[in-house]
Design an enzyme around this catalytic site. Sequence first.
Site, short mmCIF file in Angstrom:
data_model
loop_
_atom_site.label_atom_id
_atom_site.label_comp_id
_atom_site.label_asym_id
_atom_site.label_seq_id
_atom_site.Cartn_x
_atom_site.Cartn_y
_atom_site.Cartn_z
N GLY A 277 5.78 -17.92 8.20
CA GLY A 277 5.97 -17.86 6.75
C GLY A 277 4.88 -18.52 5.93
O GLY A 277 5.15 -19.05 4.85
N SER A 278 3.63 -18.45 6.40
CA SER A 278 2.55 -19.05 5.59
C SER A 278 2.35 -18.25 4.30
O SER A 278 2.06 -18.84 3.24
CB SER A 278 1.25 -19.13 6.39
OG SER A 278 0.84 -17.85 6.80
N ASN A 279 2.52 -16.96 4.37
CA ASN A 279 2.38 -16.15 3.14
C ASN A 279 3.54 -16.39 2.20
O ASN A 279 3.36 -16.50 0.98
CB ASN A 279 2.25 -14.67 3.50
CG ASN A 279 0.93 -14.40 4.20
OD1 ASN A 279 -0.13 -14.54 3.61
ND2 ASN A 279 1.00 -14.07 5.48
N ASN B 36 3.96 -4.41 1.11
CA ASN B 36 3.65 -5.03 2.40
C ASN B 36 2.24 -5.62 2.36
O ASN B 36 1.35 -5.10 1.68
CB ASN B 36 3.71 -3.96 3.51
CG ASN B 36 3.46 -4.55 4.89
OD1 ASN B 36 4.00 -5.59 5.25
ND2 ASN B 36 2.60 -3.90 5.66
N HIS C 30 -1.03 -6.66 4.72
CA HIS C 30 -1.59 -6.30 6.03
C HIS C 30 -3.00 -6.89 6.19
O HIS C 30 -3.82 -6.77 5.29
CB HIS C 30 -1.64 -4.78 6.18
CG HIS C 30 -2.06 -4.36 7.55
ND1 HIS C 30 -1.19 -4.40 8.63
CD2 HIS C 30 -3.25 -3.95 8.04
CE1 HIS C 30 -1.83 -4.02 9.71
NE2 HIS C 30 -3.08 -3.73 9.38
N ALA D 89 -7.21 -15.48 2.88
CA ALA D 89 -7.38 -14.37 1.92
C ALA D 89 -6.05 -13.64 1.70
O ALA D 89 -5.75 -13.22 0.58
CB ALA D 89 -8.43 -13.40 2.43
N GLU D 90 -5.26 -13.51 2.75
CA GLU D 90 -3.94 -12.86 2.62
C GLU D 90 -3.11 -13.58 1.58
O GLU D 90 -2.47 -12.97 0.73
CB GLU D 90 -3.19 -12.91 3.95
CG GLU D 90 -3.58 -11.87 4.96
CD GLU D 90 -2.59 -11.85 6.11
OE1 GLU D 90 -2.05 -10.78 6.40
OE2 GLU D 90 -2.37 -12.90 6.75
N ASP E 69 5.25 6.14 6.63
CA ASP E 69 4.35 5.90 7.76
C ASP E 69 3.87 4.45 7.74
O ASP E 69 3.63 3.88 6.68
CB ASP E 69 3.14 6.86 7.68
CG ASP E 69 3.61 8.30 7.76
OD1 ASP E 69 4.44 8.61 8.63
OD2 ASP E 69 3.17 9.10 6.91
N VAL E 70 3.69 3.89 8.93
CA VAL E 70 3.35 2.46 9.05
C VAL E 70 1.97 2.17 8.44
O VAL E 70 0.99 2.84 8.77
CB VAL E 70 3.37 2.03 10.54
CG1 VAL E 70 2.89 0.59 10.70
CG2 VAL E 70 4.77 2.19 11.11
N ILE F 34 9.84 -2.27 11.88
CA ILE F 34 9.49 -1.00 11.23
C ILE F 34 10.64 -0.63 10.28
O ILE F 34 11.80 -0.63 10.66
CB ILE F 34 9.34 0.13 12.28
CG1 ILE F 34 8.35 -0.28 13.36
CG2 ILE F 34 8.99 1.45 11.59
CD1 ILE F 34 6.93 0.08 13.13
C1 GRF Z 1 0.21 -12.19 8.62
O1 GRF Z 1 -1.08 -12.07 9.12
C2 GRF Z 1 0.70 -10.83 8.21
O2 GRF Z 1 -0.21 -10.05 7.54
C3 GRF Z 1 1.01 -10.25 9.56
O3 GRF Z 1 1.68 -11.31 10.23
C4 GRF Z 1 1.16 -12.54 9.75
C5 GRF Z 1 2.35 -13.35 9.30
O4 GRF Z 1 2.03 -14.61 8.91
N1 GRF Z 1 1.72 -9.02 9.48
P1 GRF Z 1 3.07 -15.56 8.18
O5 GRF Z 1 4.44 -15.42 8.84
O6 GRF Z 1 3.13 -15.19 6.73
O7 GRF Z 1 2.52 -16.93 8.39
#
Ligand code: GRF
Length: 191
Positions: free
Chosen positions: A13-15, A103, A105, A171-172, A138-139, A88
């Site tokens: 859960g870093s994002n 989402n 990615h 960056a995410e 689609d994924v 999915i």
């Molecule tokens: C992230 O790189 C996300 O894009 C990928 O899984 C990772 C999850 O990281 N699908 P977190 O759980 O948010 O730390």
Amino acid sequence: MTSRWAVLISGRGSNLSSLLDHQDEFQISLVVSSSPTAGGLWKARRAGVATALVPLLAGSKKIDWENLSVLLREKRVTHICLAGFMKIVPPSFVKDWQGRLINLHPSLLPAYPGLESIEKAHADGQDLGVSVHFVSEDVDAGKIISQRRCLKKTEVRRYSLGLAEFIVHVAEQRLLGAAVRFLQTSDRIRK
Ligand code: GRF
């Protein structure tokens, strides 16, 4: 109308954490995890955000997507962000939340969809980057909302995989916050 977000997670859960740090800018109403041991659940609880586990079909380990939609509506969620959610999503759920389901990615889609995107792009010496997109049937193929390149292919070979992954993950977090901020007002939401 201000959006009320649910964040769906599966792991650390870093994002999610980067979104929780900006709760003054957007409203995270619920965090739903596909795993009871996901670190993100603790982060959400510490931030005072309601949490839930994905509902499962009776006697099964499969997600009950219909009941998940019911739960989200009960919590008056208007938008959903998949942030490291490793399941999915079926077409019925996509249709239900079309244009309100995004989402994150770790690649410059349409390059490197699916799993191990950073590893594959790094091994191929290609540009590394991140994408936020609307979820389609689609994924990793829905309309792109925002993308950012982190390392040019001319630089990639100078970085170890570990360092490249770190750069992509930072960056995410930035890109996701910016995308959610951008989608704050419903009149900007388009599929
Ligand atoms: C992230 O790189 C996300 O894009 C990928 O899984 C990772 C999850 O990281 N699908 P977190 O759980 O948010 O730390």
